[in-house]
Design a protein around this motif. Structure first.
Motif, PDB file in Angstrom:
ATOM      1  N   GLY A 138       0.813  -1.213   0.000  1.00  0.00           N
ATOM      2  CA  GLY A 138       0.000   0.000   0.000  1.00  0.00           C
ATOM      3  C   GLY A 138       0.843   1.258   0.000  1.00  0.00           C
ATOM      4  N   LEU A 139       1.918   1.261   0.773  1.00  0.00           N
ATOM      5  CA  LEU A 139       2.799   2.421   0.825  1.00  0.00           C
ATOM      6  C   LEU A 139       3.404   2.696  -0.541  1.00  0.00           C
ATOM      7  CD1 LEU A 139       4.373   4.597   2.360  1.00  0.00           C
ATOM      8  CD2 LEU A 139       6.053   2.826   2.941  1.00  0.00           C
ATOM      9  N   TRP A 140       3.879   1.650  -1.202  1.00  0.00           N
ATOM     10  CA  TRP A 140       4.500   1.832  -2.509  1.00  0.00           C
ATOM     11  C   TRP A 140       3.474   2.318  -3.533  1.00  0.00           C
ATOM     12  CZ3 TRP A 140       8.994  -1.710  -4.149  1.00  0.00           C
ATOM     13  CH2 TRP A 140       9.610  -1.176  -5.286  1.00  0.00           C
ATOM     14  N   ASP A 141       2.274   1.762  -3.481  1.00  0.00           N
ATOM     15  CA  ASP A 141       1.241   2.163  -4.429  1.00  0.00           C
ATOM     16  C   ASP A 141       0.863   3.630  -4.232  1.00  0.00           C
ATOM     17  OD1 ASP A 141      -0.546   1.537  -6.576  1.00  0.00           O
ATOM     18  OD2 ASP A 141      -2.185   1.469  -5.120  1.00  0.00           O
ATOM     19  N   VAL A 142       0.655   4.028  -2.991  1.00  0.00           N
ATOM     20  CA  VAL A 142       0.304   5.421  -2.711  1.00  0.00           C
ATOM     21  C   VAL A 142       1.453   6.347  -3.117  1.00  0.00           C
ATOM     22  CG1 VAL A 142      -0.178   7.073  -0.856  1.00  0.00           C
ATOM     23  CG2 VAL A 142      -1.393   4.894  -0.934  1.00  0.00           C
ATOM     24  N   ALA A 143       2.689   5.953  -2.821  1.00  0.00           N
ATOM     25  CA  ALA A 143       3.841   6.783  -3.168  1.00  0.00           C
ATOM     26  C   ALA A 143       3.984   6.935  -4.679  1.00  0.00           C
ATOM     27  CB  ALA A 143       5.114   6.201  -2.570  1.00  0.00           C
ATOM     28  N   SER A 144       3.519   5.937  -5.421  1.00  0.00           N
ATOM     29  CA  SER A 144       3.610   6.046  -6.877  1.00  0.00           C
ATOM     30  C   SER A 144       2.626   7.075  -7.420  1.00  0.00           C
ATOM     31  CB  SER A 144       3.391   4.691  -7.538  1.00  0.00           C
ATOM     32  OG  SER A 144       2.047   4.275  -7.405  1.00  0.00           O
ATOM     33  N   HIS A 145       1.540   7.285  -6.700  1.00  0.00           N
ATOM     34  CA  HIS A 145       0.543   8.277  -7.123  1.00  0.00           C
ATOM     35  C   HIS A 145       0.812   9.660  -6.539  1.00  0.00           C
ATOM     36  CE1 HIS A 145      -2.018   5.359  -9.096  1.00  0.00           C
ATOM     37  NE2 HIS A 145      -1.894   4.583  -8.048  1.00  0.00           N
ATOM     38  N   ASP A 146       1.380   9.688  -5.344  1.00  0.00           N
ATOM     39  CA  ASP A 146       1.631  10.964  -4.676  1.00  0.00           C
ATOM     40  C   ASP A 146       2.975  10.890  -3.946  1.00  0.00           C
ATOM     41  OD1 ASP A 146       1.567  13.393  -3.371  1.00  0.00           O
ATOM     42  OD2 ASP A 146      -0.267  12.975  -2.236  1.00  0.00           O
ATOM     43  N   PRO A 147       4.074  11.027  -4.675  1.00  0.00           N
ATOM     44  CA  PRO A 147       5.398  10.863  -4.073  1.00  0.00           C
ATOM     45  C   PRO A 147       5.703  11.852  -2.948  1.00  0.00           C
ATOM     46  CG  PRO A 147       5.555  11.127  -6.468  1.00  0.00           C
ATOM     47  CD  PRO A 147       4.133  11.316  -6.099  1.00  0.00           C
ATOM     48  N   GLU A 148       5.007  12.956  -2.903  1.00  0.00           N
ATOM     49  CA  GLU A 148       5.278  13.970  -1.884  1.00  0.00           C
ATOM     50  C   GLU A 148       4.418  13.794  -0.634  1.00  0.00           C
ATOM     51  OE1 GLU A 148       7.843  15.980  -2.488  1.00  0.00           O
ATOM     52  OE2 GLU A 148       7.986  14.926  -4.400  1.00  0.00           O
ATOM     53  N   LEU A 149       3.567  12.779  -0.594  1.00  0.00           N
ATOM     54  CA  LEU A 149       2.645  12.601   0.526  1.00  0.00           C
ATOM     55  C   LEU A 149       3.374  12.410   1.850  1.00  0.00           C
ATOM     56  CD1 LEU A 149      -0.253  12.199   1.593  1.00  0.00           C
ATOM     57  CD2 LEU A 149       0.057   9.754   1.152  1.00  0.00           C
ATOM     58  N   ASN A 150       4.383  11.548   1.855  1.00  0.00           N
ATOM     59  CA  ASN A 150       5.071  11.223   3.102  1.00  0.00           C
ATOM     60  C   ASN A 150       6.453  11.860   3.140  1.00  0.00           C
ATOM     61  OD1 ASN A 150       3.163   9.355   4.400  1.00  0.00           O
ATOM     62  ND2 ASN A 150       3.527   8.112   2.589  1.00  0.00           N
ATOM     63  N   SER A 151       6.665  12.631   4.196  1.00  0.00           N
ATOM     64  CA  SER A 151       7.993  13.211   4.411  1.00  0.00           C
ATOM     65  C   SER A 151       8.917  12.122   4.951  1.00  0.00           C
ATOM     66  CB  SER A 151       7.907  14.347   5.431  1.00  0.00           C
ATOM     67  OG  SER A 151       7.552  13.814   6.708  1.00  0.00           O
ATOM     68  N   GLU A 152      10.191  12.426   5.051  1.00  0.00           N
ATOM     69  CA  GLU A 152      11.135  11.476   5.638  1.00  0.00           C
ATOM     70  C   GLU A 152      10.727  11.165   7.074  1.00  0.00           C
ATOM     71  OE1 GLU A 152      13.982   8.759   6.347  1.00  0.00           O
ATOM     72  OE2 GLU A 152      13.340   9.519   4.410  1.00  0.00           O
ATOM     73  N   GLU A 153      10.258  12.170   7.785  1.00  0.00           N
ATOM     74  CA  GLU A 153       9.792  11.956   9.163  1.00  0.00           C
ATOM     75  C   GLU A 153       8.608  10.994   9.182  1.00  0.00           C
ATOM     76  OE1 GLU A 153       7.559  14.798  12.277  1.00  0.00           O
ATOM     77  OE2 GLU A 153       9.580  15.476  11.734  1.00  0.00           O
ATOM     78  N   ASP A 154       7.681  11.141   8.247  1.00  0.00           N
ATOM     79  CA  ASP A 154       6.544  10.222   8.142  1.00  0.00           C
ATOM     80  C   ASP A 154       7.017   8.800   7.879  1.00  0.00           C
ATOM     81  OD1 ASP A 154       4.770  12.397   8.381  1.00  0.00           O
ATOM     82  OD2 ASP A 154       4.581  12.614   6.194  1.00  0.00           O
ATOM     83  N   LEU A 155       7.969   8.657   6.948  1.00  0.00           N
ATOM     84  CA  LEU A 155       8.473   7.320   6.611  1.00  0.00           C
ATOM     85  C   LEU A 155       9.172   6.678   7.802  1.00  0.00           C
ATOM     86  CD1 LEU A 155       9.813   7.928   2.994  1.00  0.00           C
ATOM     87  CD2 LEU A 155       7.706   6.738   3.672  1.00  0.00           C
ATOM     88  N   GLN A 156       9.900   7.474   8.563  1.00  0.00           N
ATOM     89  CA  GLN A 156      10.556   6.942   9.759  1.00  0.00           C
ATOM     90  C   GLN A 156       9.526   6.481  10.787  1.00  0.00           C
ATOM     91  OE1 GLN A 156      13.368   9.889  11.128  1.00  0.00           O
ATOM     92  NE2 GLN A 156      14.597   9.728   9.260  1.00  0.00           N
TER      93      GLN A 156
END
Length: 169
Positions: A138-156
């Motif tokens: 799900g994370l990869w799919d969402v990131a493919s549509h909206d790469p700016e959605l999650n900041s590095e802090e969010d990913l951590q």
């Protein structure tokens, strides 16, 4: 021209313009080669898509193998986050490009089945491992549509939370 450069051009074209733009002529133009030069390496559009699918599978397998972690799911999570952080959204481009041909998607489906079954019975909590693997998809799919959605802090934060699911106790 190297095969990887042709595959890069095809993936960029898919990401930028979608599957209808994926023609041999457009890929050749994007790569800066003649159509004949492209055909030397990939004799058809299906061969080109097959090449992208095979490279995707190989690249992700290598990324998983390179990650630290005691379990396959820990390495899978690390590989997914590394792929998202790198900005390479190849999976979406490949699926988009191959979506009209189930035969071309077969190797990707087989790889996905392997990735989601690999070592599952060896996990301390197989259900938690399955949840983490599905969250990665799900994370990869969402990131493919909206790469700016999650900041590095969010990913951590996501990594900490998902890793916590894998910790027995």
């Amino acid at each position: 021209m190297r095969r990887d450069e042709l595959l890069d051009a095809a993936e960029e074209l898919l990401c930028d313009q979608g599957s209808t733009a994926l023609t041999l002529a457009a890929v050749a133009e994007r790569a800066g080669v003649s159509k004949g030069g492209l055909l030397y390496h990939y004799g058809s559009k299906d061969d080109l898509i097959r090449g992208m699918v095979e490279r995707l599978i190989d690249d992700f397998d290598e990324l998983v193998a390179a990650q630290p972690g005691a379990t396959y799911t820990e390495r899978y999570l690390g590989a997914t986050l590394a792929a998202v952080r790198s900005g390479r959204l190849r999976r979406w481009a490949v699926v988009t490009g191959a979506s009209g041909n189930l035969f071309l998607l077969a190797p990707l489906r087989e790889a996905m089945a392997r990735w989601h079954r690999e070592g599952l019975s060896d996990e301390p909590d197989p259900l938690a491992a399955q949840i983490v693997r599905l969250a990665c998809e799900g994370l990869w799919d969402v990131a493919s549509h909206d790469p700016e959605l999650n900041s590095e802090e969010d990913l951590q934060a996501l990594e900490r939370r998902l890793s916590a699911l894998l910790t027995p106790g």
